[in-house]
Design a protein around this motif. Sequence first.
Motif, PDB file in Angstrom:
ATOM      1  N   MET A 276       0.834  -1.184   0.000  1.00 49.62           N
ATOM      2  CA  MET A 276       0.000   0.000   0.000  1.00 49.62           C
ATOM      3  C   MET A 276       0.876   1.244   0.000  1.00 49.62           C
ATOM      4  SD  MET A 276      -3.110  -0.926   2.574  1.00 49.62           S
ATOM      5  CE  MET A 276      -4.271  -2.211   2.172  1.00 49.62           C
ATOM      6  N   THR A 277       0.298   2.311  -0.448  1.00 54.73           N
ATOM      7  CA  THR A 277       1.052   3.545  -0.508  1.00 54.73           C
ATOM      8  C   THR A 277       0.315   4.627   0.234  1.00 54.73           C
ATOM      9  OG1 THR A 277      -0.034   4.242  -2.537  1.00 54.73           O
ATOM     10  CG2 THR A 277       1.967   2.929  -2.766  1.00 54.73           C
ATOM     11  N   GLY A 278       1.034   5.661   0.616  1.00 55.15           N
ATOM     12  CA  GLY A 278       0.452   6.774   1.320  1.00 55.15           C
ATOM     13  C   GLY A 278       0.916   8.070   0.727  1.00 55.15           C
ATOM     14  N   PRO A 279       0.531   9.213   1.314  1.00 57.77           N
ATOM     15  CA  PRO A 279       0.802  10.502   0.709  1.00 57.77           C
ATOM     16  C   PRO A 279       2.267  10.814   0.574  1.00 57.77           C
ATOM     17  CG  PRO A 279      -0.055  10.715   2.963  1.00 57.77           C
ATOM     18  CD  PRO A 279      -0.222   9.307   2.570  1.00 57.77           C
ATOM     19  N   HIS A 280       3.133  10.251   1.430  1.00 58.44           N
ATOM     20  CA  HIS A 280       4.551  10.599   1.378  1.00 58.44           C
ATOM     21  C   HIS A 280       5.339   9.745   0.404  1.00 58.44           C
ATOM     22  CE1 HIS A 280       3.797  13.252   4.711  1.00 58.44           C
ATOM     23  NE2 HIS A 280       3.356  12.243   5.442  1.00 58.44           N
ATOM     24  N   SER A 281       4.789   8.589   0.029  1.00 51.93           N
ATOM     25  CA  SER A 281       5.541   7.714  -0.862  1.00 51.93           C
ATOM     26  C   SER A 281       4.838   7.469  -2.183  1.00 51.93           C
ATOM     27  CB  SER A 281       5.783   6.366  -0.171  1.00 51.93           C
ATOM     28  OG  SER A 281       4.561   5.779   0.170  1.00 51.93           O
TER      29      SER A 281
ATOM     30  N   LEU B 241      -2.535  -1.299  11.313  1.00 54.16           N
ATOM     31  CA  LEU B 241      -1.585  -1.319  10.198  1.00 54.16           C
ATOM     32  C   LEU B 241      -1.824  -0.146   9.252  1.00 54.16           C
ATOM     33  CD1 LEU B 241      -1.372  -5.107   9.286  1.00 54.16           C
ATOM     34  CD2 LEU B 241       0.471  -3.673  10.162  1.00 54.16           C
ATOM     35  N   LEU B 242      -3.084   0.156   8.997  1.00 47.72           N
ATOM     36  CA  LEU B 242      -3.371   1.281   8.117  1.00 47.72           C
ATOM     37  C   LEU B 242      -3.037   2.614   8.782  1.00 47.72           C
ATOM     38  CD1 LEU B 242      -6.733   0.303   6.367  1.00 47.72           C
ATOM     39  CD2 LEU B 242      -4.431   0.256   5.428  1.00 47.72           C
ATOM     40  N   GLU B 243      -3.296   2.706  10.054  1.00 50.77           N
ATOM     41  CA  GLU B 243      -3.033   3.970  10.757  1.00 50.77           C
ATOM     42  C   GLU B 243      -1.540   4.207  10.950  1.00 50.77           C
ATOM     43  OE1 GLU B 243      -5.218   3.623  14.359  1.00 50.77           O
ATOM     44  OE2 GLU B 243      -7.167   3.996  13.419  1.00 50.77           O
ATOM     45  N   ASN B 244      -0.782   3.160  11.250  1.00 48.37           N
ATOM     46  CA  ASN B 244       0.630   3.318  11.604  1.00 48.37           C
ATOM     47  C   ASN B 244       1.585   2.936  10.490  1.00 48.37           C
ATOM     48  OD1 ASN B 244      -0.289   3.989  14.204  1.00 48.37           O
ATOM     49  ND2 ASN B 244      -0.228   1.851  14.863  1.00 48.37           N
ATOM     50  N   GLY B 245       1.111   2.179   9.483  1.00 49.05           N
ATOM     51  CA  GLY B 245       2.025   1.631   8.493  1.00 49.05           C
ATOM     52  C   GLY B 245       2.874   0.534   9.099  1.00 49.05           C
ATOM     53  N   VAL B 246       3.900   0.125   8.385  1.00 46.83           N
ATOM     54  CA  VAL B 246       4.849  -0.875   8.884  1.00 46.83           C
ATOM     55  C   VAL B 246       6.227  -0.228   8.895  1.00 46.83           C
ATOM     56  CG1 VAL B 246       5.859  -3.163   8.563  1.00 46.83           C
ATOM     57  CG2 VAL B 246       3.466  -2.766   7.941  1.00 46.83           C
TER      58      VAL B 246
ATOM     59  N   PHE C 274      -1.534   5.446   6.798  1.00 47.11           N
ATOM     60  CA  PHE C 274      -2.696   6.008   6.108  1.00 47.11           C
ATOM     61  C   PHE C 274      -3.514   6.854   7.069  1.00 47.11           C
ATOM     62  CE2 PHE C 274      -1.421   2.902   3.122  1.00 47.11           C
ATOM     63  CZ  PHE C 274      -1.920   3.309   1.891  1.00 47.11           C
ATOM     64  N   ALA C 275      -2.834   7.446   8.036  1.00 44.15           N
ATOM     65  CA  ALA C 275      -3.536   8.248   9.036  1.00 44.15           C
ATOM     66  C   ALA C 275      -4.254   9.436   8.414  1.00 44.15           C
ATOM     67  CB  ALA C 275      -2.548   8.722  10.098  1.00 44.15           C
ATOM     68  N   THR C 276      -3.788   9.914   7.259  1.00 46.57           N
ATOM     69  CA  THR C 276      -4.432  11.062   6.616  1.00 46.57           C
ATOM     70  C   THR C 276      -5.677  10.669   5.823  1.00 46.57           C
ATOM     71  OG1 THR C 276      -2.974  10.850   4.697  1.00 46.57           O
ATOM     72  CG2 THR C 276      -2.258  12.327   6.453  1.00 46.57           C
ATOM     73  N   VAL C 277      -5.869   9.366   5.599  1.00 47.22           N
ATOM     74  CA  VAL C 277      -7.090   8.896   4.940  1.00 47.22           C
ATOM     75  C   VAL C 277      -8.213   8.871   5.975  1.00 47.22           C
ATOM     76  CG1 VAL C 277      -8.158   6.930   3.751  1.00 47.22           C
ATOM     77  CG2 VAL C 277      -5.780   7.538   3.278  1.00 47.22           C
ATOM     78  N   SER C 278      -9.405   9.269   5.574  1.00 49.01           N
ATOM     79  CA  SER C 278     -10.509   9.362   6.530  1.00 49.01           C
ATOM     80  C   SER C 278     -10.812   7.996   7.141  1.00 49.01           C
ATOM     81  CB  SER C 278     -11.759   9.908   5.846  1.00 49.01           C
ATOM     82  OG  SER C 278     -12.301   8.949   4.964  1.00 49.01           O
ATOM     83  N   PRO C 279     -11.291   7.972   8.390  1.00 49.93           N
ATOM     84  CA  PRO C 279     -11.617   6.696   9.024  1.00 49.93           C
ATOM     85  C   PRO C 279     -12.598   5.859   8.208  1.00 49.93           C
ATOM     86  CG  PRO C 279     -11.577   8.430  10.664  1.00 49.93           C
ATOM     87  CD  PRO C 279     -11.431   9.102   9.328  1.00 49.93           C
ATOM     88  N   SER C 280     -13.610   6.491   7.605  1.00 50.58           N
ATOM     89  CA  SER C 280     -14.585   5.719   6.830  1.00 50.58           C
ATOM     90  C   SER C 280     -13.939   5.084   5.602  1.00 50.58           C
ATOM     91  CB  SER C 280     -15.752   6.614   6.409  1.00 50.58           C
ATOM     92  OG  SER C 280     -15.311   7.673   5.567  1.00 50.58           O
TER      93      SER C 280
END
Length: 464
Positions: free
Chosen positions: A1-6, A161-166, A174-180
């Motif tokens: 998975m990817t997030g805003p920084h990568s 895992l989504l909130e903190n990553g690995v 993925f903390a910047t993605v909305s909870p829903s």
Amino acid sequence: MTGPHSRLWLLAVACCLPVGIGCQDGEMEFESNRVHAMALERSRDVPTETALADVELVLAELFGTPEEPAWPADRLTGEQAELVSLQRLQQASGSVESDAANVHRGLYTEHCVICHGVSGSGTGPASMYQWPYPRDFRAGVFKWKSTQRADKPTRDDLRRLLENGVPGSPMPSFATVSPSDREALIDYLIYLSIRGEVERRLLALAIDDLGYEETAPPDDLRLRVTVSEEQDPGRNEDGELIFTDLTQSSRDEPADESPAEDQPSVPTEGELAVAEILQEVVGEWMQPQTSPVPTDLFRGEADELHASIARGSKLFGGQIANCAGCHGPAGQGGMPLNDLDDWTKEFTTRIGITPTDADAVKPFRKAGALPPRTIQPRRLAGGVLRGGDDPETIFRRIQHGIAGTPMPGIELSESAAGGTGLTPGDVWDLVHYVQSLVHPTPKPSVSVVDDENLSATAETGVSS
């Protein structure tokens, strides 16, 4: 998975790659697990193409497509039917878009496909360039969780895992993605894992028990989906014939369009097998239990902590725990370990193929397997613990090991002390020692010594 920084560098990589992500003519499609099918074919010495074709039809009926996912709620018990939400699956699937109400769709495509692939195979366009490889969800094996080794993760595990990553891997937060939106991604991950495991088990059953070879077995043994009364076959709203026999051609007329009402259809053995495996796989996801952790009796004094660290240091290099055998003396790493994770063993050592034999591995690579890599045990000293570094997480990691990897668990009981296992107190000593390698520990007020050798000064990790 990817997030805003990568995400930006991964997108740049993907644009330069010749590798597809399961798209054909602009539409995404689930790719069959041909690596698993080839491994079965080699280990059983039976062709799998016919079985694979029938399994593909069953999966399409049960789970739909990446553009229009389905959830077979009508084929599951009440609680099983509610394991995931079809609405959330639809939100996570398909192309990336948002509506006037800012409801996002295509979440898995936006955030995950580039690494984990359309089918959850872990072979997305950027996967070759990551260490470790992205997770293949289809085997139903997850490394970072609070449950026992063979169990599925809890929903809270996936949420963390989504909130903190690995940490220490390309998997970001993925903390910047909305909870829903995160909840929709969790549902879709579970969906992909269940779909993948159903595929694997159906293929094995077809070869081992139902008689699939170069040709299909008799009709009553073929893998098919039972059509219930609520799914009454006949004609759709457009007047087109709907076929319950997944092998029936659209050019064929049904044998009997009006069967006698007093003769309900009896499911075939193949249909029953599909239903049983579906419910079995989904059932394993129902309410997985967090493994309890015994209370840590440490009271917080620096002297007591360092005594515990000293005992943990001895256990770390001892014969029972033998953590140093992989992680190196004092957790410094660097130990040669010619071993593989379970995802790689499936198409190499478990079926008699040497991972370095390029010619033998080549057919599996063409089928979608990533190049074999030997694992690298974590460097603990001053390092980052991917699964988390809180005490309870480390305790569970020592007790249960890491699923899908050579890191074993260990027997935990008071009676096993000094023999084949460790006591809970021993594991807590190891936890304190590992934490001392990763984080500074307060200095003791007096010299700390080994309980069994009063002249041996304890190794207490990094101090400040």
